[in-house]
Design an enzyme around this catalytic site. Structure first.
Site, short mmCIF file in Angstrom:
data_model
loop_
_atom_site.label_atom_id
_atom_site.label_comp_id
_atom_site.label_asym_id
_atom_site.label_seq_id
_atom_site.Cartn_x
_atom_site.Cartn_y
_atom_site.Cartn_z
N GLU A 35 39.10 43.28 32.76
CA GLU A 35 39.86 43.95 31.70
C GLU A 35 39.28 43.59 30.34
O GLU A 35 38.94 42.43 30.09
CB GLU A 35 41.32 43.51 31.77
N HIS A 37 38.91 42.41 26.61
CA HIS A 37 39.62 41.41 25.82
C HIS A 37 39.10 41.41 24.38
O HIS A 37 38.77 40.35 23.82
CB HIS A 37 39.48 40.02 26.46
N ASP A 46 40.45 37.10 32.63
CA ASP A 46 41.60 36.94 33.53
C ASP A 46 41.21 36.39 34.90
O ASP A 46 42.09 36.09 35.71
CB ASP A 46 42.31 38.29 33.72
N HIS A 121 46.68 37.69 35.23
CA HIS A 121 46.75 39.06 34.71
C HIS A 121 48.18 39.55 34.89
O HIS A 121 48.64 39.76 36.03
CB HIS A 121 45.75 39.93 35.48
N GLU A 123 49.88 42.22 34.70
CA GLU A 123 50.20 43.44 35.45
C GLU A 123 50.14 43.27 36.97
O GLU A 123 50.63 44.12 37.71
CB GLU A 123 49.26 44.58 35.02
N HIS A 178 47.79 39.51 24.32
CA HIS A 178 46.53 39.90 24.97
C HIS A 178 45.35 39.75 24.01
O HIS A 178 45.28 40.40 22.97
CB HIS A 178 46.62 41.35 25.45
N GLU A 183 44.70 33.10 24.95
CA GLU A 183 43.51 33.30 25.78
C GLU A 183 42.24 32.88 25.05
O GLU A 183 41.33 32.28 25.65
CB GLU A 183 43.41 34.77 26.20
#
Length: 258
Positions: A35, A37, A46, A121, A123, A178, A183
């Site tokens: 994904e 970032h 992730d 992650h 989701e 996010h 992160e």
């Protein structure tokens, strides 16, 4: 049993068999995603973060780390920017559920009776639960009734005291973290070679209406793909997060697995 490696895939099959067949060795399965970032971090954040948490925890509780799931469920606009952004490469929910269910059942077939899914992650969350529910149901049909599965996301162990230290100017909320401070700080502490802070985009936290639209309205996602600014990220904050989350996961798994 003591291992020369935390990673199950680095063992020979006889050593792996000896480690897991009596059911006492936990298996930790990192589950992430490919994904975007933002402009300043790579696509596999992730995957890298839950894998490293799993490695650190495994060394303390006598566990083994399984190969990570490197693809996850589709990025949601309000938590990951959206599945429309370049680089984000996702699985349909049914695909993720089927693959994870099979892996859980395979470890049970080997003799494993303690499994932890270390999620990186957001989701993935409900699809992990569905996969485990189906795996446990099918294992019961085969007479396996003593498998315990723990599901956790590392960020859930960041307590209020740490949040105050990490976000002295105010916490924007996990829903827009996010690619932000959390992160980015962890990546600076663990994998600085992959972080390009000079390319990070400083912008206000994303705001969304209390509903979703499909196809997504791309203009709702900030242009860099991040949902809050990484400007306040630091190596020092990364080490705070590493300590808080690792200790929290260790305590949780010692409590659940004994």
């Amino acid at each position: 049993m003591q291992f020369n490696t935390a990673f199950a895939s680095e063992l020979t099959w006889p050593d792996y068999d000896a480690a897991v067949r009596d059911g006492t060795t936990p298996i930790l399965i990192p589950i992430g995603a490919m994904e975007q970032h933002g402009h300043h971090m790579p696509l596999h954040v992730d995957v890298l973060l839950p894998t490293e948490f799993a490695r650190r925890v495994a060394a303390q509780i006598g566990a083994l780390v399984a190969p990570p799931f490197t693809y996850g469920y589709k990025s949601h606009q309000k938590s990951g920017g959206g599945n429309h952004l370049p680089g984000t490469t996702s699985l349909d929910g049914a695909t993720l559920v089927a693959a994870l269910k099979d892996v859980v059942k395979e470890f049970a077939r080997h003799g494993v009776r303690k499994i932890c899914l270390v999620n990186g992650h957001f989701e993935n969350s409900w699809f992990i639960v569905e996969a485990i529910d189906l795996a446990l149901r099918e294992l019961r049909w085969d007479g396996v009734t003593d498998l315990k599965v723990v599901v956790l996301s590392y960020w859930d162990f960041v307590h209020k005291e740490a949040i105050c230290e990490l976000y002295p100017g105010g916490f924007p909320g996990w829903d827009v973290e996010h690619g932000g401070v959390l992160e980015t700080s962890l990546m600076l502490a663990l994998h600085p070679q992959f972080v390009h802070l000079d390319r990070a985009v400083d912008h206000p936290p994303a705001t969304f209406p209390p509903y979703d639209v499909y196809p997504v309205k791309r203009e709702w996602t900030p242009a860099p793909g991040t949902l809050s600014s990484p400007r306040e990220a630091s190596v020092e904050k990364g080490h705070i997060l590493l300590d808080v989350c690792t200790r929290g996961i260790i305590d949780a798994l010692r409590g659940e697995f004994g």
